[in-house]
Design an enzyme around this catalytic site. Structure first.
Site, PDB file in Angstrom:
ATOM      1  N   ASP A  75      26.009  27.658  32.663  1.00 10.89           N
ATOM      2  CA  ASP A  75      27.011  26.623  32.391  1.00 10.89           C
ATOM      3  C   ASP A  75      26.499  25.234  32.768  1.00 10.89           C
ATOM      4  OD1 ASP A  75      28.898  28.409  31.434  1.00 10.89           O
ATOM      5  OD2 ASP A  75      29.737  28.782  33.419  1.00 10.89           O
TER       6      ASP A  75
ATOM      7  N   HIS B 211      19.641  24.024  44.205  1.00 12.46           N
ATOM      8  CA  HIS B 211      21.023  24.336  43.851  1.00 12.46           C
ATOM      9  C   HIS B 211      21.515  25.618  44.523  1.00 12.46           C
ATOM     10  CE1 HIS B 211      24.554  23.993  41.074  1.00 12.46           C
ATOM     11  NE2 HIS B 211      24.205  22.738  41.138  1.00 12.46           N
TER      12      HIS B 211
ATOM     13  N   GLU C 211      34.655  32.272  28.114  1.00 12.60           N
ATOM     14  CA  GLU C 211      34.911  32.267  29.550  1.00 12.60           C
ATOM     15  C   GLU C 211      36.424  32.208  29.768  1.00 12.60           C
ATOM     16  OE1 GLU C 211      32.756  29.542  32.014  1.00 12.60           O
ATOM     17  OE2 GLU C 211      30.798  30.322  31.403  1.00 12.60           O
TER      18      GLU C 211
END
Length: 506
Positions: free
Chosen positions: A155, A97, A268
């Site tokens: 997240d 990632h 957030e």
């Protein structure tokens, strides 16, 4: 006509090739003696998969990939690489990632960490010993069976524990419990010399603090002892809209200051730009056109997103939180929406969006993401110079823009991870998570460069997260006061510079 189509096809292929940066790869044939009892795969499909990452910007071809059955396999590999006749470099890779080939190694060996996945919850349920290749979503599933879970989350749950801890691990719970690296009790690490060391704040602390946020430079994490606490059952999930940036940030900062009182558990913020895709799906169908109109009217709309976790909806704390949000915050009247979801569905919310993008063929595309930390005192300057004067003036914006505060005291400065070196109590986390095509990738990368230039020219002391520098002086500037210690740790734990060469630090 057929020839014209052929020419167009060839031009398209060439554009795709040249707009993706490919690192040169002097692939050498790696020989692993039978005594190592390791299988080095050179299967073309496996090599191809290991040559790309989530960023879809670079192609870096390894010499081979191993799938370890235990940490001892990795130890033997690194010991041989450090002491054998032919030295080769090694990179640990989880889900790949990274954005710019950080988990890659040209001509060397990729260690597929996903082969090591296991979760063992302690008898007192205060921690879990987790193999580094385990996905966070699987950590949750296993710990939730015992009624507990980690206290801080990224997240996105479909990344590995080891890869996350090597970078930091940030998300909407950081203001309350700190980044993921602040919630680790102990690690098993294999250094660049092949040593297998257990480390913690008391045992081998130099390695422990170095590895957390250390970008894989000092060792490969094989096990992490993760802090656990009670796993709530559900989440009340809110979004509120603002048209004024200062009001928006003031309310965000007020909420994180209440974290130990009746405050929320997650916070957030998103930014809706009129030149971008406006996702109104969180709001009721009757309000969605109103939200879209609001963005068109103001150009920029700010979305405050919070959640409160709970077991029993009848507890007084739930009504107190709802009362605080609805009566004390200065969002635009009428523009608040609430969902009630399971705790897992809330934590796994990004996976739902991923599935949508995959179905549209929009997931495996270039991701020129830019992640920054900005001091509170300069967040308005950043907003005016970047959000309004750069992003809003693009022809079109594609992706998600995040902006939310956290508290400095939740970060341990002894760790390698960097945040702005200021004395301010509050810093902002910025995520400009844009998607690109091979054709417009150079344009988007130039926008990122423009943003960085603006910050430097304006004296905004930012730090990047998930960064990729290619010049040593940029790395020295990034680590600032920590550089000398960082460099000494490299000499101590990986003297032959074998580990994680894709970071381009040494």
């Amino acid at each position: 006509m057929a020839n014209l189509r052929l020419i167009i096809t060839l031009i398209t292929v060439l554009i795709c090739l040249f707009s993706s940066f490919t690192k040169s790869s002097n692939v050498i044939k790696i020989y692993l003696p039978k005594s190592l009892n390791l299988t080095l795969s050179t299967d073309p499909s496996i090599i191809s998969a290991a040559s790309h990452d989530f960023g879809n910007i670079t192609t870096v071809t390894p010499g081979g990939v191993i799938c370890p059955s235990s940490s001892a396999d990795i130890s033997r590999l690194l010991h041989y690489a450090a002491n054998g006749k032919s030295t080769f470099q090694v990179a640990a890779r989880g889900q790949g990632h990274s954005l710019n080939g950080q988990a890659s190694v040209s001509g060397g060996v990729i260690v597929n960490m996903t082969c090591l996945n296991d979760v063992v919850v302690s008898k007192d349920k205060k921690y879990a010993d987790v193999a580094a290749g385990t996905l966070w979503v699987d950590v949750f599933k296993k710990t939730a069976e015992e009624g507990v879970s980690p206290v801080s989350w990224t997240d996105y749950l479909h990344i590995t524990v080891g890869g996350t801890l090597s970078n930091g691990g940030i998300g909407g719970q950081v203001f309350r419990n700190g980044p993921l690296i602040s919630n680790v009790l102990e690690l098993d690490v294999i250094t660049g010399k092949g040593e297998v060391l257990t480390c913690s704040r008391q045992l081998n602390p130099e390695l422990f603090y170095g590895v957390l946020g250390g970008l894989g430079q000092f060792g490969i994490i094989t096990r992490a002892r993760i802090v656990l606490d009670h796993a709530p059952k559900r989440a009340k999930w809110f979004r509120m809209l603002y048209s004024d940036f200062t009001t928006f940030t003031k309310d965000q900062e007020r909420l994180i200051s209440m974290a130990n009182d009746i405050g929320v558990d997650y916070l957030e913020g998103q930014i809706f730009l009129s030149n971008g895709v406006i996702d109104t799906s969180f709001f009721p169908p009757s309000d969605q056109s109103k939200v879209a109109d609001l963005v068109k009217e103001h150009g920029v709309i700010y979305v405050l997103e919070v959640a409160k976790y709970y077991d029993d909806p009848n507890l007084p704390i739930i009504s107190k939180v709802i009362d605080t949000l609805t009566k004390s915050l200065s969002y635009l009247p009428g523009f608040i929406s609430m969902h009630d979801v399971s705790y897992f569905d809330f934590l796994n919310r990004v996976q739902v969006e991923e599935n949508k993008l995959r179905s549209l063929g929009l997931w495996e595309v270039p991701h020129p993401w830019l992640n920054l930390y900005v001091p509170k005192s300069r967040i308005l300057d950043f907003h005016n110079g970047v959000i309004k004067d750069i992003l809003l003036k693009q022809k079109s914006a594609s992706g998600l823009a995040l902006l939310y505060p956290t508290n400095r005291n939740k970060w341990d400065n002894r760790m390698s991870a960097m945040i702005p070196e200021t004395d301010e109590d509050v810093i902002y986390i910025i995520g400009l998570l844009q998607s690109a095509t091979p054709q417009n990738l150079p344009e988007m990368e130039s926008v990122n460069e423009e943003i960085i230039r603006f910050c430097k020219d304006s004296g905004i002391k930012i730090k990047q997260y998930l960064m990729h520098y290619t010049r040593k002086e940029d790395w020295i500037e990034h680590f600032g006061s920590k550089w000398d210690g960082f460099s000494k740790r490299k000499d101590l734990f990986d003297p032959k510079k074998l580990l994680s060469p894709g970071q381009d630090i040494f």
